[in-house]
Design a protein around this motif. Sequence first.
Motif, PDB file in Angstrom:
ATOM      1  N   ILE A  26      97.842 -10.930  -1.749  1.00 20.93           N
ATOM      2  CA  ILE A  26      97.892 -10.920  -0.276  1.00 20.93           C
ATOM      3  C   ILE A  26      96.744 -10.085   0.275  1.00 20.93           C
ATOM      4  N   LEU A  27      96.494  -8.926  -0.354  1.00 22.43           N
ATOM      5  CA  LEU A  27      95.368  -8.091   0.095  1.00 22.43           C
ATOM      6  C   LEU A  27      94.070  -8.895   0.042  1.00 22.43           C
ATOM      7  N   TYR A  28      93.840  -9.561  -1.084  1.00 21.95           N
ATOM      8  CA  TYR A  28      92.632 -10.373  -1.216  1.00 21.95           C
ATOM      9  C   TYR A  28      92.554 -11.386  -0.080  1.00 21.95           C
ATOM     10  N   PHE A  29      93.699 -12.021   0.210  1.00 22.37           N
ATOM     11  CA  PHE A  29      93.664 -13.095   1.190  1.00 22.37           C
ATOM     12  C   PHE A  29      93.270 -12.557   2.561  1.00 22.37           C
ATOM     13  N   VAL A  30      93.942 -11.494   2.990  1.00 21.86           N
ATOM     14  CA  VAL A  30      93.643 -10.943   4.316  1.00 21.86           C
ATOM     15  C   VAL A  30      92.169 -10.537   4.380  1.00 21.86           C
ATOM     16  N   THR A  31      91.720  -9.810   3.350  1.00 28.16           N
ATOM     17  CA  THR A  31      90.318  -9.397   3.318  1.00 28.16           C
ATOM     18  C   THR A  31      89.398 -10.601   3.442  1.00 28.16           C
ATOM     19  N   GLY A  32      89.645 -11.614   2.603  1.00 27.15           N
ATOM     20  CA  GLY A  32      88.783 -12.792   2.621  1.00 27.15           C
ATOM     21  C   GLY A  32      88.773 -13.459   3.985  1.00 27.15           C
ATOM     22  N   LEU A  33      89.943 -13.567   4.603  1.00 26.91           N
ATOM     23  CA  LEU A  33      90.013 -14.251   5.893  1.00 26.91           C
ATOM     24  C   LEU A  33      89.198 -13.496   6.936  1.00 26.91           C
ATOM     25  N   ILE A  34      89.319 -12.170   6.940  1.00 30.25           N
ATOM     26  CA  ILE A  34      88.566 -11.398   7.932  1.00 30.25           C
ATOM     27  C   ILE A  34      87.069 -11.599   7.715  1.00 30.25           C
ATOM     28  N   ILE A  80      84.251 -13.037  10.266  1.00 29.07           N
ATOM     29  CA  ILE A  80      83.016 -12.328  10.612  1.00 29.07           C
ATOM     30  C   ILE A  80      81.808 -13.213  10.304  1.00 29.07           C
ATOM     31  N   ALA A  81      81.762 -13.740   9.081  1.00 33.23           N
ATOM     32  CA  ALA A  81      80.623 -14.582   8.704  1.00 33.23           C
ATOM     33  C   ALA A  81      80.577 -15.818   9.590  1.00 33.23           C
ATOM     34  N   GLY A  82      81.752 -16.323   9.955  1.00 33.94           N
ATOM     35  CA  GLY A  82      81.787 -17.469  10.853  1.00 33.94           C
ATOM     36  C   GLY A  82      81.182 -17.110  12.192  1.00 33.94           C
ATOM     37  N   LEU A  83      81.524 -15.935  12.658  1.00 36.54           N
ATOM     38  CA  LEU A  83      80.964 -15.459  13.918  1.00 36.54           C
ATOM     39  C   LEU A  83      79.445 -15.440  13.817  1.00 36.54           C
ATOM     40  N   GLU A  84      78.926 -14.981  12.672  1.00 33.34           N
ATOM     41  CA  GLU A  84      77.480 -14.998  12.474  1.00 33.34           C
ATOM     42  C   GLU A  84      76.967 -16.429  12.539  1.00 33.34           C
ATOM     43  N   GLY A  85      77.738 -17.365  11.946  1.00 34.39           N
ATOM     44  CA  GLY A  85      77.352 -18.773  12.033  1.00 34.39           C
ATOM     45  C   GLY A  85      77.264 -19.219  13.487  1.00 34.39           C
ATOM     46  N   THR A 133      75.492 -14.550   2.382  1.00 34.39           N
ATOM     47  CA  THR A 133      75.994 -13.606   1.390  1.00 34.39           C
ATOM     48  C   THR A 133      77.484 -13.366   1.588  1.00 34.39           C
ATOM     49  N   THR A 134      77.894 -13.146   2.845  1.00 31.30           N
ATOM     50  CA  THR A 134      79.305 -12.878   3.101  1.00 31.30           C
ATOM     51  C   THR A 134      80.161 -14.072   2.727  1.00 31.30           C
ATOM     52  N   MET A 135      79.750 -15.253   3.170  1.00 39.79           N
ATOM     53  CA  MET A 135      80.571 -16.430   2.913  1.00 39.79           C
ATOM     54  C   MET A 135      80.788 -16.622   1.422  1.00 39.79           C
ATOM     55  N   VAL A 136      79.724 -16.458   0.635  1.00 39.84           N
ATOM     56  CA  VAL A 136      79.862 -16.726  -0.794  1.00 39.84           C
ATOM     57  C   VAL A 136      80.617 -15.598  -1.501  1.00 39.84           C
ATOM     58  N   PHE A 137      80.197 -14.337  -1.265  1.00 40.52           N
ATOM     59  CA  PHE A 137      80.719 -13.252  -2.087  1.00 40.52           C
ATOM     60  C   PHE A 137      81.938 -12.565  -1.485  1.00 40.52           C
ATOM     61  N   PHE A 138      82.058 -12.560  -0.155  1.00 41.80           N
ATOM     62  CA  PHE A 138      83.120 -11.746   0.445  1.00 41.80           C
ATOM     63  C   PHE A 138      84.133 -12.582   1.222  1.00 41.80           C
ATOM     64  N   ALA A 139      83.884 -13.875   1.381  1.00 39.06           N
ATOM     65  CA  ALA A 139      84.918 -14.756   1.941  1.00 39.06           C
ATOM     66  C   ALA A 139      85.370 -15.734   0.857  1.00 39.06           C
ATOM     67  N   GLY A 140      84.447 -16.523   0.341  1.00 36.35           N
ATOM     68  CA  GLY A 140      84.804 -17.539  -0.654  1.00 36.35           C
ATOM     69  C   GLY A 140      85.472 -16.942  -1.875  1.00 36.35           C
ATOM     70  N   MET A 141      84.756 -16.028  -2.556  1.00 38.20           N
ATOM     71  CA  MET A 141      85.300 -15.523  -3.826  1.00 38.20           C
ATOM     72  C   MET A 141      86.614 -14.766  -3.637  1.00 38.20           C
ATOM     73  N   PRO A 142      86.736 -13.862  -2.638  1.00 33.80           N
ATOM     74  CA  PRO A 142      88.037 -13.200  -2.473  1.00 33.80           C
ATOM     75  C   PRO A 142      89.157 -14.193  -2.184  1.00 33.80           C
TER      76      PRO A 142
END
Lengths: 618, 334, 174
Positions: free
Chosen positions: A33-41, A45-50, A79-88
């Motif tokens: 669950i922690l991973y999921f919440v982190t990844g979603l946030i 954020i990365a989406g906002l950058e998009g 970088t965020t999408m791949v390493f901090f959104a996708g992977m988490p």
Amino acid sequence: MSADAATHEGHEGLYEGGIWSWLTTVDHKRIGILYFVTGLIFLLIAGLEGQLIRTQLAQSELRILDPDFYNQLFTMHGTTMVFFAGMPLITAFFNYVVPLQIGARDVAFPRLNAFSYWVLLFAGIFLYSSFAFGGAPDGGWFAYQPLTNPEYSPGLGMDFYILALLLAGVGSIAGGVNFLVTIVNMRAPGMTFMRMPLFTWMTLIVAILILLCFPPFTIGLVFMLFDRSFGTHFFDAAAGADPVLWQHLFWVFGHPAVYILLLPAFGVVSDVIPAFSKKGLFGYPVIVFSGILIAFLGFGVWVHHMFSVGLGPIVNAVFGGATMLIAIPTGIKIFNWIATLWGGQLKFTPAMLFAIGLVGTFTIGGLSGVMHASPPSDLQQTDTYFVVAHFHYVLIGGTVFGLFSGLYYWFPKATGKMMSDSLGAWHFWLTFIALNVTFFPMHFSGLLGMPRRTFTYAEGLGLDTFNLISTVGAFIFTVSFIPLVWNLLKSLRSGPDAGPNPWDAHTLEWTMSSPPPHYNFAVLPQVNRRDPMWHPHVEPGAEPPAGVTLGVEPRLQPEVPPEPVIMPGPSFWPLFLAVGLLIATIGGLGSLPVALVGAAISLVGLFGWAFEPVEGEH
Amino acid sequence: ILNRRLLIAAALVIAVVAGACGGEYPQSALHPESDFAERLDVLFAQIFWWAVGVFVVVEGILLYTVFRWRENPERGRPKEVHGHTMMEIGWTLVPALILVAIAIPTIRTIFIVDNPTTDPDALTVEAVGRQWWWEFNYPELGIQTANEIHIPVGRTIDVRVRSADVLHSFWVPRLGGKRDLVPGRENQIWFTADSTGVYWGQCAEYCGTAHALMSFRVIVDTPEDFDAWAAVNAGGAVTIQDAEARAGKAVFESNACVSCHTIRGTIAQGQFGPDLTHFGSRLTIGAGILDNTLENLRYWIDSTQHAKPGNFMPEVQLTDAQVAQLAAYLLALR
Amino acid sequence: MWSFIGSECMLFGTLIATFLVYRSRNVVGPYPADLLNIPFITVTTFVLLMSSLMMVLALAAVSKGDMKMGKIWLFLTALFGLIFLGGQYYEFSHFVHEGLPLSRNLFSSTFFVLTGTHGAHVAGGVLWLSTLLVRAQMGKLDEKNAETVEIAGLYWHFVDVVWIVLFTLIYLLV
Ligand code: HEA
Ligand code: HEA
Ligand code: CUA
Ligand SMILES: [Cu+2]
């Protein structure tokens, strides 16, 4: 009645206890669950950058964002999408689902698991702190040399990139080891490899991919770090080195990495489609082996990102051909899924919509991939928006659709609450429309001369229309997140009770109450076939699942464990060690003392970890 | 529900295709004007139609399946089908064959476009990428210029690309594909233009702040026009008569300009910036970002950091009069 | 553990590949042949090899439940590891002294990072062994959890084997 009781008890197991219990948890479900919440946030954020990127590109020659900031935006976005959104997000599902699917009470190394999460979280926060300290990285998500040398990228930006990804890499490799060992060693009696659910299979493959492809990248980062901090010459053409080495090191990792992001999504789809077709998977072994084949071939194609470097006809021909081969196993999966749908009782729940959506849209991205795979035709496409179109179709139409499908599928299991189907349908259709409106026009703008990574483009190119459509699509994307977030909050508060198996699905995770009790399985199940939930009868020869009374719901787990269950106790050493590493990383920005302090703390953490008795708990 | 997908997709394709057909695209890969670009385009078209075929089949079957078998209580619980060997073989072989059909022309083309040109009397043009502009040399003709090249129609051009700093990529879509400029390596690309005209080129490898503004122009002339152009550009700067322009020359030579720019035949011998000897004859300013007109030129000199953020040309403090004189001088350098 | 070692192989594989690609591409001296002190390194290599032997003995002792010898062997393993590290430290400082700092040329870059990474692994191993020793002291280590010793041993031997490869590539093939 009984199901409710179970659910209630599960709640205590899962959600009671304050912050501290979350900081020290080693329960794979909580970590998931922690991973999921982190990844979603991070996704938001990365989406906002998009969104910002699209805003700047809405029309030609706009000057809304300053170029340097724009360059930081797409670097951080990727970088965020791949390493901090996708992977988490995929790791969230590994954590939550895999132990439940293989009939285990936790992962092989629970504390290591917690550690992986904390380093990932810290790496992400560390990376974003760069905005506050003199500018985020701006070298692109693959940070090509020599632009990322101190000579051309002074300032800390790229150091943040290097250190953050090194830290995240530690977590990923630890996670890889953990899931590999878990799946190999901790399967319930009778859960042979060829009885494993597809999602577990893909997790196994991805764990191996991670273990094999992260090290070269780590080394590349270390080289770059040394070049930047200690004046070595790994990528310095003047010293006789070849900057192209970095491109090899990055893509040897980078291509398998995209399959790391994709295969779990394929796994989800391979579990969801049968569940909502009420029909076992068509060609199970073929789907498994095609997955293995994709992973295997994935290691032999990295040069397809470098067709314009001028490596010569032979190299390009070989890698181009190898890349095309991957279309075959991927296609096999697509066709087997369709064959699974064929003749089924298709129920279009949100999970199913996203799964079918994946089959449809991923194919589009795959086909543009094949166009890239032909080196000459890629000479016109590389570094244009055609590529941007390709990889967003596969990443969103593949990875993100798969993740959303998994979310709607397993949310009831994780929370005991059902999500709203209508909101889910809204979410799907909006996302689906947004995806096509945003990225389909990019095929055209790309072929008509729109280069990527440009903060603006000349009016004379005649590309305003396409870019405007893309921007509109991007905003639909933002809208599409409203039903999702709303649905999540609403269901968490007031969703109807789910019960153990709301979907009448086929795999083991549906045998226990939702949310599952702390120990998952009151009794370790005896598995006799691939879809235990659909076949009450026990195959001749195998004895009935221990402690399970045959009857109305013969496959359900008993309410209370017959004998006490020993579970690993909470531990704060993983967090402690992660903090140490974070401090050491910060020191890596150029302060030896800080680095040493961090190292010292990590050492203490290691010893504390090593000597902590893994005491039991009922 | 699901047919909405189809409609949307269709509508989009139509709208977008319509968009693609109208209009002028100076940097399009779909409107080739050279043998090289032609080859890439033909190959791409082949693959594209195969892909369309696959797309139609796959999406067709998918949509049909989804409608045909949507939930329906009449039918009981579906019966299990665990696989079908012949089908598996089928949908392994068919894609394999399609890929072979794609691979053969691909490999043929690779061995043409990835090899250096064999044409003995090709004209060599050397392209040097710099943050964020292009230096062009014609070794055989002793010409140096910047941010635009003239080439004769119908003659093979052998472009030798190299980088002075970071990675860049040489890309003129209507004449050829990309070739990266890699420090420490020499790369080549060649093409023979079919028809005269002005084609846009762009740096296609991310190279820092002003990567977006690192464009150039390729002007394809008739052989006669080209020889005329070459004759002029091989020589030094013209002598200036016009008074204002002379004043501008003085300004130029009494300021920092000379330390970066070369104007052959004057004291300006700087090597850091573009050669300006025949600047007046060029189409654009600042690496293809502004038309070379008087007011644009004033704007560029006066506030270059706004015109092209991050570029390495300092904003020398000048009076409006001096700016006007400079602009007049530079435009006079034809 | 095996999975981890597999991953480590990729790690060193990449480093070694880089070293080999770059070995002959130096543009400025000093060059490998000018500096490498093969006899000296042969000695430290031998020491490291011995430490592997000690490790085997330690494991044997522990699984026999003979903690007294077990501790001694563990200690010797760690000690030999330290000696090796000392040797490496001497070598590094010697190179720097001879005008080959890390940032000198491609050889220095690849050499220091490659052997340095290995050194770090040895150091890690020594730490690991020391935790085992402490646990043994606290009486928390006996034949029942000999497996932990075995795993540590596995790692130690791996690091050792890697060094053999490096030794051959860097020192014997100059
Ligand atoms: C989830 C991530 C993902 C996935 C799954 C893929 C899948 C594929 N990718 Fe993609 N790719 C990326 C993510 C991904 N890619 C990213 C992020 C980049 C850009 C990186 C950057 O530069 O920033 C990239 C870039 C990229 C390039 C480099 C482009 C360039 O920069 O010049 C190439 C070139 O070959 C390529 C090819 C392929 C191919 C052949 C596949 C294949 O696996 C696709 C196979 C699938 C199908 C073909 C469809 C289904 C098959 C059938 C229906 C059977 C019948 C089909 C045929 C007979 C053709 N990709
Ligand atoms: C999983 C991977 C992933 C995903 C999901 C996306 C999603 C999106 N990307 Fe992607 N993108 C990449 C991976 C991804 N991208 C990569 C790897 C690159 C290459 C980078 C590089 O070149 O180095 C790239 C580059 C890239 C470019 C090219 C930039 C350039 O070359 O100059 C563009 C341009 O349009 C773009 C747009 C978008 C958009 C509009 C979305 C949309 O799908 C986003 C949808 C919106 C959201 C997901 C957020 C919605 C919510 C909010 C906006 C706000 C609310 C916030 C809170 C409530 C906290 N991306
Ligand atoms: Cu030069 Cu981009
Ligand atoms: Cu790839």
